[in-house]
Design a protein around this motif. Structure first.
Motif, PDB file in Angstrom:
ATOM      1  N   THR A   1       0.848  -1.191   0.000  1.00  0.00           N
ATOM      2  CA  THR A   1       0.000   0.000   0.000  1.00  0.00           C
ATOM      3  C   THR A   1       0.883   1.241   0.000  1.00  0.00           C
ATOM      4  O   THR A   1       1.796   1.348   0.827  1.00  0.00           O
ATOM      5  CB  THR A   1      -0.916   0.016   1.242  1.00  0.00           C
ATOM      6  N   ASP A   2       0.625   2.147  -0.942  1.00  0.00           N
ATOM      7  CA  ASP A   2       1.405   3.394  -1.057  1.00  0.00           C
ATOM      8  C   ASP A   2       2.905   3.111  -1.154  1.00  0.00           C
ATOM      9  O   ASP A   2       3.721   3.831  -0.578  1.00  0.00           O
ATOM     10  CB  ASP A   2       1.125   4.338   0.128  1.00  0.00           C
ATOM     11  N   CYS A   3       3.257   2.063  -1.869  1.00  0.00           N
ATOM     12  CA  CYS A   3       4.665   1.697  -2.042  1.00  0.00           C
ATOM     13  C   CYS A   3       5.162   2.127  -3.419  1.00  0.00           C
ATOM     14  O   CYS A   3       4.381   2.366  -4.335  1.00  0.00           O
ATOM     15  CB  CYS A   3       4.856   0.188  -1.887  1.00  0.00           C
ATOM     16  N   GLU A   4       6.478   2.182  -3.551  1.00  0.00           N
ATOM     17  CA  GLU A   4       7.085   2.544  -4.817  1.00  0.00           C
ATOM     18  C   GLU A   4       8.196   1.543  -5.133  1.00  0.00           C
ATOM     19  O   GLU A   4       9.021   1.223  -4.278  1.00  0.00           O
ATOM     20  CB  GLU A   4       7.658   3.960  -4.715  1.00  0.00           C
ATOM     21  N   PHE A   5       8.178   1.049  -6.367  1.00  0.00           N
ATOM     22  CA  PHE A   5       9.217   0.153  -6.868  1.00  0.00           C
ATOM     23  C   PHE A   5       9.965   0.913  -7.958  1.00  0.00           C
ATOM     24  O   PHE A   5       9.358   1.319  -8.950  1.00  0.00           O
ATOM     25  CB  PHE A   5       8.607  -1.125  -7.459  1.00  0.00           C
ATOM     26  N   VAL A   6      11.282   1.109  -7.782  1.00  0.00           N
ATOM     27  CA  VAL A   6      12.070   1.880  -8.721  1.00  0.00           C
ATOM     28  C   VAL A   6      13.249   1.030  -9.207  1.00  0.00           C
ATOM     29  O   VAL A   6      14.002   0.479  -8.398  1.00  0.00           O
ATOM     30  CB  VAL A   6      12.605   3.183  -8.069  1.00  0.00           C
ATOM     31  N   ASP A   7      13.397   0.924 -10.526  1.00  0.00           N
ATOM     32  CA  ASP A   7      14.506   0.154 -11.123  1.00  0.00           C
ATOM     33  C   ASP A   7      14.583  -1.270 -10.590  1.00  0.00           C
ATOM     34  O   ASP A   7      15.668  -1.798 -10.335  1.00  0.00           O
ATOM     35  CB  ASP A   7      15.854   0.846 -10.879  1.00  0.00           C
ATOM     36  N   CYS A   8      13.431  -1.892 -10.387  1.00  0.00           N
ATOM     37  CA  CYS A   8      13.405  -3.267  -9.875  1.00  0.00           C
ATOM     38  C   CYS A   8      13.121  -4.257 -11.007  1.00  0.00           C
ATOM     39  O   CYS A   8      12.516  -3.910 -12.013  1.00  0.00           O
ATOM     40  CB  CYS A   8      12.316  -3.414  -8.807  1.00  0.00           C
ATOM     41  N   ASN A   9      13.555  -5.492 -10.807  1.00  0.00           N
ATOM     42  CA  ASN A   9      13.206  -6.580 -11.716  1.00  0.00           C
ATOM     43  C   ASN A   9      12.164  -7.443 -11.001  1.00  0.00           C
ATOM     44  O   ASN A   9      12.479  -8.125 -10.031  1.00  0.00           O
ATOM     45  CB  ASN A   9      14.439  -7.417 -12.068  1.00  0.00           C
ATOM     46  N   LEU A  10      10.927  -7.367 -11.493  1.00  0.00           N
ATOM     47  CA  LEU A  10       9.827  -8.133 -10.906  1.00  0.00           C
ATOM     48  C   LEU A  10       9.356  -9.232 -11.870  1.00  0.00           C
ATOM     49  O   LEU A  10       8.288  -9.804 -11.672  1.00  0.00           O
ATOM     50  CB  LEU A  10       8.661  -7.194 -10.590  1.00  0.00           C
ATOM     51  N   SER A  11      10.126  -9.507 -12.886  1.00  0.00           N
ATOM     52  CA  SER A  11       9.713 -10.461 -13.916  1.00  0.00           C
ATOM     53  C   SER A  11       9.375 -11.819 -13.327  1.00  0.00           C
ATOM     54  O   SER A  11      10.074 -12.338 -12.450  1.00  0.00           O
ATOM     55  CB  SER A  11      10.807 -10.617 -14.970  1.00  0.00           C
ATOM     56  N   MET A  12       8.272 -12.355 -13.811  1.00  0.00           N
ATOM     57  CA  MET A  12       7.822 -13.717 -13.479  1.00  0.00           C
ATOM     58  C   MET A  12       7.543 -13.922 -11.991  1.00  0.00           C
ATOM     59  O   MET A  12       7.576 -15.041 -11.495  1.00  0.00           O
ATOM     60  CB  MET A  12       8.834 -14.753 -13.978  1.00  0.00           C
ATOM     61  N   THR A  13       7.265 -12.842 -11.252  1.00  0.00           N
ATOM     62  CA  THR A  13       6.913 -13.019  -9.842  1.00  0.00           C
ATOM     63  C   THR A  13       5.531 -13.652  -9.742  1.00  0.00           C
ATOM     64  O   THR A  13       4.670 -13.434 -10.583  1.00  0.00           O
ATOM     65  CB  THR A  13       6.912 -11.676  -9.074  1.00  0.00           C
ATOM     66  N   LYS A  14       5.338 -14.428  -8.708  1.00  0.00           N
ATOM     67  CA  LYS A  14       4.055 -15.084  -8.451  1.00  0.00           C
ATOM     68  C   LYS A  14       3.205 -14.116  -7.637  1.00  0.00           C
ATOM     69  O   LYS A  14       3.654 -13.595  -6.610  1.00  0.00           O
ATOM     70  CB  LYS A  14       4.303 -16.377  -7.668  1.00  0.00           C
ATOM     71  N   LEU A  15       1.960 -13.864  -8.093  1.00  0.00           N
ATOM     72  CA  LEU A  15       1.125 -12.816  -7.500  1.00  0.00           C
ATOM     73  C   LEU A  15      -0.242 -13.327  -7.042  1.00  0.00           C
ATOM     74  O   LEU A  15      -1.231 -12.609  -7.116  1.00  0.00           O
ATOM     75  CB  LEU A  15       0.914 -11.692  -8.521  1.00  0.00           C
ATOM     76  N   ILE A  16      -0.320 -14.528  -6.536  1.00  0.00           N
ATOM     77  CA  ILE A  16      -1.620 -15.091  -6.141  1.00  0.00           C
ATOM     78  C   ILE A  16      -2.116 -14.396  -4.873  1.00  0.00           C
ATOM     79  O   ILE A  16      -1.511 -14.494  -3.808  1.00  0.00           O
ATOM     80  CB  ILE A  16      -1.542 -16.613  -5.976  1.00  0.00           C
ATOM     81  N   GLY A  17      -3.198 -13.635  -5.024  1.00  0.00           N
ATOM     82  CA  GLY A  17      -3.776 -12.921  -3.897  1.00  0.00           C
ATOM     83  C   GLY A  17      -3.001 -11.688  -3.460  1.00  0.00           C
ATOM     84  O   GLY A  17      -3.298 -11.095  -2.432  1.00  0.00           O
ATOM     85  N   THR A  18      -2.016 -11.278  -4.234  1.00  0.00           N
ATOM     86  CA  THR A  18      -1.210 -10.106  -3.892  1.00  0.00           C
ATOM     87  C   THR A  18      -2.052  -8.840  -4.019  1.00  0.00           C
ATOM     88  O   THR A  18      -2.800  -8.688  -4.979  1.00  0.00           O
ATOM     89  CB  THR A  18       0.020 -10.002  -4.824  1.00  0.00           C
ATOM     90  N   ALA A  19      -1.912  -7.948  -3.059  1.00  0.00           N
ATOM     91  CA  ALA A  19      -2.659  -6.685  -3.083  1.00  0.00           C
ATOM     92  C   ALA A  19      -1.712  -5.540  -3.425  1.00  0.00           C
ATOM     93  O   ALA A  19      -0.684  -5.358  -2.767  1.00  0.00           O
ATOM     94  CB  ALA A  19      -3.316  -6.440  -1.737  1.00  0.00           C
ATOM     95  N   PHE A  20      -2.053  -4.799  -4.482  1.00  0.00           N
ATOM     96  CA  PHE A  20      -1.335  -3.580  -4.850  1.00  0.00           C
ATOM     97  C   PHE A  20      -2.333  -2.438  -4.727  1.00  0.00           C
ATOM     98  O   PHE A  20      -3.290  -2.355  -5.494  1.00  0.00           O
ATOM     99  CB  PHE A  20      -0.828  -3.648  -6.296  1.00  0.00           C
ATOM    100  N   ARG A  21      -2.117  -1.556  -3.767  1.00  0.00           N
ATOM    101  CA  ARG A  21      -3.026  -0.422  -3.554  1.00  0.00           C
ATOM    102  C   ARG A  21      -2.220   0.870  -3.591  1.00  0.00           C
ATOM    103  O   ARG A  21      -1.365   1.086  -2.734  1.00  0.00           O
ATOM    104  CB  ARG A  21      -3.756  -0.573  -2.220  1.00  0.00           C
ATOM    105  N   ASP A  22      -2.482   1.690  -4.607  1.00  0.00           N
ATOM    106  CA  ASP A  22      -1.756   2.954  -4.798  1.00  0.00           C
ATOM    107  C   ASP A  22      -0.244   2.725  -4.851  1.00  0.00           C
ATOM    108  O   ASP A  22       0.537   3.354  -4.136  1.00  0.00           O
ATOM    109  CB  ASP A  22      -2.106   3.965  -3.696  1.00  0.00           C
ATOM    110  N   VAL A  23       0.159   1.813  -5.728  1.00  0.00           N
ATOM    111  CA  VAL A  23       1.572   1.462  -5.886  1.00  0.00           C
ATOM    112  C   VAL A  23       2.101   2.081  -7.178  1.00  0.00           C
ATOM    113  O   VAL A  23       1.419   2.091  -8.201  1.00  0.00           O
ATOM    114  CB  VAL A  23       1.751  -0.073  -5.901  1.00  0.00           C
TER     115      VAL A  23
END
Length: 193
Positions: A47-69
């Motif tokens: 929640t209210d997070c920021e990802f900068v210059d990250c490699n998130l390729s092929m991450t598993k996202l089952i039930g993951t919550a992204f709120r204002d990211v």
């Protein structure tokens, strides 16, 4: 194992493939230059997070919550946003490569995609109404029964969108890319006239 609650933390140059991020809720955190490739982020809440210059390729996202990211300049190949927790799902993408990612049947109204590569992304049955696509490459992207009402694609390119099978009321397009709406008719358009 109890879930962590972490707020106001900065994570820099960490490799979460080798040392796992503790499952839990992350609020107002920044992840910079981190590697999450193939990591399992299932059931995490951001929640209210920021990802900068990250490699998130092929991450598993089952039930993951992204709120204002916010994702900036991230490599995000093959991510399945259709597996995420849809409650309150909202994010912004700037300068990201989302090639081969899936947004199938997600509701992500008012999402901003700025300077992104959306090559072969699956937007089928997605609600993208009121979204802004600024200077995005849609080569090979799938639009089928997609709601693009009031979306702005004026500065984006390489899309193929069938007006018969997508909702396009008040969608904004540029004249120079209008052929992306006519491609299915197999007609020739002279771009020089």
């Amino acid at each position: 194992m109890s879930e962590a609650y972490v707020s106001d933390q900065n994570y820099t140059q960490l490799n979460f493939v080798e040392s796992h991020l503790q499952i839990g809720e992350y609020e107002n955190c920044t992840f910079q230059n981190c590697n999450f490739e193939y990591a399992d982020l299932s059931q995490f809440k951001f929640t209210d997070c920021e990802f900068v210059d990250c490699n998130l390729s092929m991450t598993k996202l089952i039930g993951t919550a992204f709120r204002d990211v916010i994702f900036k300049d991230c490599k995000m190949f093959g991510m399945h946003f259709d597996d995420c927790n849809e409650f309150g799902m909202s994010f912004r993408f700037e300068g990201c490569a989302l090639n081969n990612s899936v947004f199938y049947k997600t509701t992500i109204k008012r999402t901003v995609f700025k300077n992104c590569k959306l090559i072969e992304v699956d937007f089928a049955e997605c609600d993208l109404s009121n979204s802004i696509f600024s200077n995005c490459d849609f080569s090979g992207a799938t639009f089928e029964r997609t709601n693009l009402e009031k979306a702005d694609l004026r500065t984006s390119f390489n899309y193929t969108i069938n007006p018969d099978s997508n909702r396009l009321k008040k969608t904004k397009f540029s004249l120079s890319e209008i052929h992306g709406l006519l491609r299915r008719f197999d007609i020739e358009i002279d771009k020089n006239s």
